[in-house]
Design an enzyme around this catalytic site. Sequence first.
Site, mmCIF file in Angstrom:
data_model
loop_
_atom_site.group_PDB
_atom_site.id
_atom_site.type_symbol
_atom_site.label_atom_id
_atom_site.label_comp_id
_atom_site.label_asym_id
_atom_site.label_seq_id
_atom_site.Cartn_x
_atom_site.Cartn_y
_atom_site.Cartn_z
ATOM 1 N N GLY A 8 51.061 69.483 58.969
ATOM 2 C CA GLY A 8 49.763 70.100 58.670
ATOM 3 C C GLY A 8 49.253 69.710 57.288
ATOM 4 N N ALA A 10 47.129 67.591 56.280
ATOM 5 C CA ALA A 10 45.762 67.094 56.087
ATOM 6 C C ALA A 10 44.804 68.166 55.603
ATOM 7 C CB ALA A 10 45.242 66.498 57.398
ATOM 8 N N ILE A 13 46.724 74.935 53.512
ATOM 9 C CA ILE A 13 48.013 75.242 52.860
ATOM 10 C C ILE A 13 48.913 74.009 52.854
ATOM 11 C CG2 ILE A 13 50.105 76.648 53.072
ATOM 12 C CD1 ILE A 13 48.245 78.873 54.302
ATOM 13 N N ASP A 32 50.493 64.936 60.620
ATOM 14 C CA ASP A 32 49.305 65.667 61.075
ATOM 15 C C ASP A 32 48.623 64.849 62.165
ATOM 16 O OD1 ASP A 32 46.827 67.292 61.139
ATOM 17 O OD2 ASP A 32 47.488 68.041 59.198
ATOM 18 N N ASP A 41 50.901 64.565 67.481
ATOM 19 C CA ASP A 41 50.338 65.782 68.062
ATOM 20 C C ASP A 41 51.491 66.731 68.398
ATOM 21 O OD1 ASP A 41 49.172 67.789 69.487
ATOM 22 O OD2 ASP A 41 48.178 66.484 70.958
ATOM 23 N N GLY A 71 49.327 74.379 62.225
ATOM 24 C CA GLY A 71 49.099 75.570 63.036
ATOM 25 C C GLY A 71 47.652 75.676 63.454
ATOM 26 N N SER A 114 53.108 84.191 59.340
ATOM 27 C CA SER A 114 51.867 84.919 59.006
ATOM 28 C C SER A 114 52.192 86.407 58.968
ATOM 29 C CB SER A 114 50.820 84.664 60.094
ATOM 30 O OG SER A 114 49.736 85.568 59.978
ATOM 31 N N TYR A 151 48.288 84.128 68.850
ATOM 32 C CA TYR A 151 48.564 83.877 67.427
ATOM 33 C C TYR A 151 49.677 84.812 66.936
ATOM 34 C CZ TYR A 151 47.817 82.767 62.532
ATOM 35 O OH TYR A 151 48.011 82.350 61.233
ATOM 36 N N LYS A 155 53.571 83.682 65.956
ATOM 37 C CA LYS A 155 54.109 83.858 64.601
ATOM 38 C C LYS A 155 55.295 84.828 64.613
ATOM 39 C CE LYS A 155 51.251 81.110 62.402
ATOM 40 N NZ LYS A 155 51.719 79.865 61.771
#
Length: 253
Positions: A8, A10, A13, A32, A41, A71, A114, A151, A155
């Site tokens: 992640g 790109a 966070i 990413d 992917d 995410g 999260s 979601y 998490k």
Amino acid sequence: MAMTVVTGSASGIGAATFSALAASGREVVGVDLRDAEILADLSTPEGRQAAVDTVLARSSGVLDGLVLCAGLGPQVSDAKRIVAVNYFGTVSLLDGLLPALRGGEAPAAVAVSSVSSTQITWADNPIAGLDESEVEAALEVGGDYRGQLAYAASKNALTVAVRQRAGDWGAAGVRLNTVAPGAVDTPLLQAGLDDPRYGEAIRSFVGPLGRRGRPEEIASLICYLLGPAAGFVHGAQFVIDGGVDAQFRPTAF
Ligand code: NAD
């Protein structure tokens, strides 16, 4: 020093963490869908395997650090894809890259969960213990809000998966922790703010510090957890939310 991988990387966070780790002198490689050293992917088994294979080849099978930020937020219309990236994508990379971390110097990994992980319990988590092919049907109970359910469930399952690995990873000499951010100003959060189903709830999700977080503030906690100052920190979840969780659930921790 061997390589540290950030998924992640790109955006948001992950991008802030990539920059902070690079500034500290680490060799960092991003994974990413775009704008990264390794394009993969993580929503599919093939993409996850390709990411693991490419990291292993590029690192010669040795990693010092791993940060899993990739995410999707609750507003994404394909709820099963949220679980595919947030849970299955993250756990596949943890398991696939543990052998490389074993060979690293003071190795550590951090998965970005999260505060939503605390919104449901493992006992009530509709995807607990499910095979990936069973997830879509299990999320139907969420109706129009199945994205939010996906979601929180993804998490919660991720935090549980990390805690369940504390024994084996500790024995292997690799520290593993989660961070659990509240609302942080990133493109993911903005997409939620722009969604009529979730925007108002996110806007009201402001705690005692009276503001949302910045990606750099989450990155700095991740850098601490990867580094030598956190040498005795293992199997833990760090809430970083400006005090929202303490304010709304003072007796639950
Ligand atoms: P972001 O959208 O800015 O960044 C997420 C990155 O993940 C993007 O670069 C995206 O391309 C990548 N990604 C998405 N799907 C992917 C796939 N299939 N394969 C590979 N990469 C993929 O979001 P962010 O807010 O920086 O989120 C980072 C992490 O933090 C996520 O796991 C998110 O759930 C978590 N988080 C964010 C917040 C928040 O308020 N922003 C709060 C709690 C937790």
